[in-house]
Structures are given as structure tokens and as C-alpha cells.
Enzyme design. Structure first.
Site, short mmCIF file in Angstrom:
data_model
loop_
_atom_site.label_atom_id
_atom_site.label_comp_id
_atom_site.label_asym_id
_atom_site.label_seq_id
_atom_site.Cartn_x
_atom_site.Cartn_y
_atom_site.Cartn_z
CE1 TYR A 18 -3.32 2.88 0.76
CE2 TYR A 18 -2.01 3.28 2.73
CZ TYR A 18 -3.00 3.68 1.85
OH TYR A 18 -3.65 4.87 2.04
CD1 TRP B 221 -3.77 2.40 5.98
CD2 TRP B 221 -5.93 2.99 6.06
NE1 TRP B 221 -4.23 2.53 4.69
CE2 TRP B 221 -5.55 2.89 4.71
CE3 TRP B 221 -7.24 3.33 6.36
CZ2 TRP B 221 -6.43 3.13 3.66
CZ3 TRP B 221 -8.12 3.57 5.30
CH2 TRP B 221 -7.71 3.47 3.98
CD GLU C 244 -8.23 7.44 4.76
OE1 GLU C 244 -8.22 7.44 6.01
OE2 GLU C 244 -7.20 7.25 4.11
#
Length: 193
Positions: free
Chosen positions: A22, A52, A44
């Protein structure tokens, strides 16, 4: 994905292969299409209060659950879909977040109509409409929010968006490359791949 041998990355990455991929391939790369922008908005918003990496691990689940991140399809979801989604183990099963995702999809489409694209809307807050490139040397220097994220999140809240406070907004700006916060010695800045 770049190998981990003697490579300097932003300190938050760690050793998880999903995080590394990522970071190296997506984070901080400017998003220019609304479908990807909507995907990051969904992810998000889901991340609020969570790590995350938790959301990255559920990304495929979100893709399946939310019609491949098609905002028009998600905007048409009903209460029946909400009930289905809060039982879906592939996503964070929080009823408020699920409902907010559907509502945010409708608002996303409204913003698209007003600005021509959601990307145009986001860029309207940027100086000269161009990404901000910061020159942080350490993670301690990177802020959790800024006056820019304050302004965008305030405007989005006024429009009715949920789960998109200033900290989530700043993380979103970083993710979609509208704020480049790769540390100065990170391979994504130095090109030492």
C-alpha cells in the site's frame, strides 16, 4: 512492490506486506478519478477509531459489500441493504458507519454534479489546485490535521458528510496524494528503489 532489503520507508509502514505494498504503490500517489476517490472516502470513513491496517485487511470485503465502490449503486442502497451489511463479516459491522457510507455516496454524487467531479471539489481547496508536497524528516513532524483538513472537513460536514472529521480528512488527503507526506528519506521520495 519494492523489496524490504536496506530500503528506507516512512516509519509507520513496518513489516506487514500489505502495508508495504500500500505504501509503495498507492499512498501519496495523486488520485485523478472519482471511483478511486470514492473508494478512499469509504475506507477512510470506516477507519474512524480503528487502525488503517484493519481497514486494509477488509478492503476486498468493502469492495464486494459496496458494489465495487460504485457511488451511484451505493447511493441506491436501502434499509434492507443496511441490515445485510451489518451482518457482513467482510467489513466493520457498525450500523452508523454503514448508514453514513450510503448517505455519503448520495452526497458524493451531489458534489460531483456541482463541481464536475469530486476530485475537482477536493482540489478547489488546494493552493493553485495542486498537491502539497511537505518535507518532513521524521514522523513526529507530520501533523494529524492542518488548517486545510479543518476547512475541507468543515465544508463536508456542512454538506452532511459523516465520519469525516479533520483527522480522517488529513489521512484521506495523504492517501489520495493531495498532500505528499512521504518522509524526505523515504524511497517514494528518493527514488532509491
Amino acid at each position: 512492490m519494492i523489496s524490504n532489503t536496506e530500503v528506507i520507508r516512512c516509519g509507520w509502514v513496518g513489516n506487514d506486506p500489505l502495508y508495504i505494498k500500500y505504501h509503495d504503490d498507492e499512498w501519496g500517489t495523486e488520485v485523478t478519478d472519482d471511483k478511486t476517490m470514492f473508494e478512499f472516502l469509504v475506507l477512510e470513513s470506516a477507519q474512524a477509531g480503528l487502525s488503517w491496517i484493519t481497514i486494509l485487511r477488509k478492503r476486498e470485503g468493502y469492495k464486494k459489500a459496496f458494489a465495487g465502490f460504485d457511488a451511484e449503486k451505493v447511493a441506491k442502497f436501502t434499509d434492507k441493504d443496511v441490515e445485510r451489511l451489518i451482518n457482513d463479516e467482510g467489513i466493520v459491522r457498525n450500523k452508523l458507519k454503514v448508514k453514513a457510507t450510503i448517505s455519503n455516496a448520495r452526497l458524493f454524487l451531489d458534489v460531483q454534479k456541482e463541481f464536475g467531479s469530486f476530485c475537482n471539489y477536493m482540489k478547489s481547496f488546494l493552493p493553485e489546485g495542486k498537491p502539497i508536497i511537505n518535507h518532513w524528516k521524521t514522523l513526529a513532524e507530520v501533523p494529524a490535521s492542518t488548517p486545510l483538513s479543518d476547512a475541507i472537513s468543515k465544508d463536508m460536514k456542512k454538506r452532511g458528510f459523516k465520519f469525516f472529521g479533520t483527522t480522517i480528512c488529513y489521512a484521506h488527503l495523504q492517501a489520495v496524494g493531495y498532500v505528499n507526506d512521504h518522509l524526505t528519506d523515504c524511497i517514494c521520495r528518493t527514488g532509491k528503489k
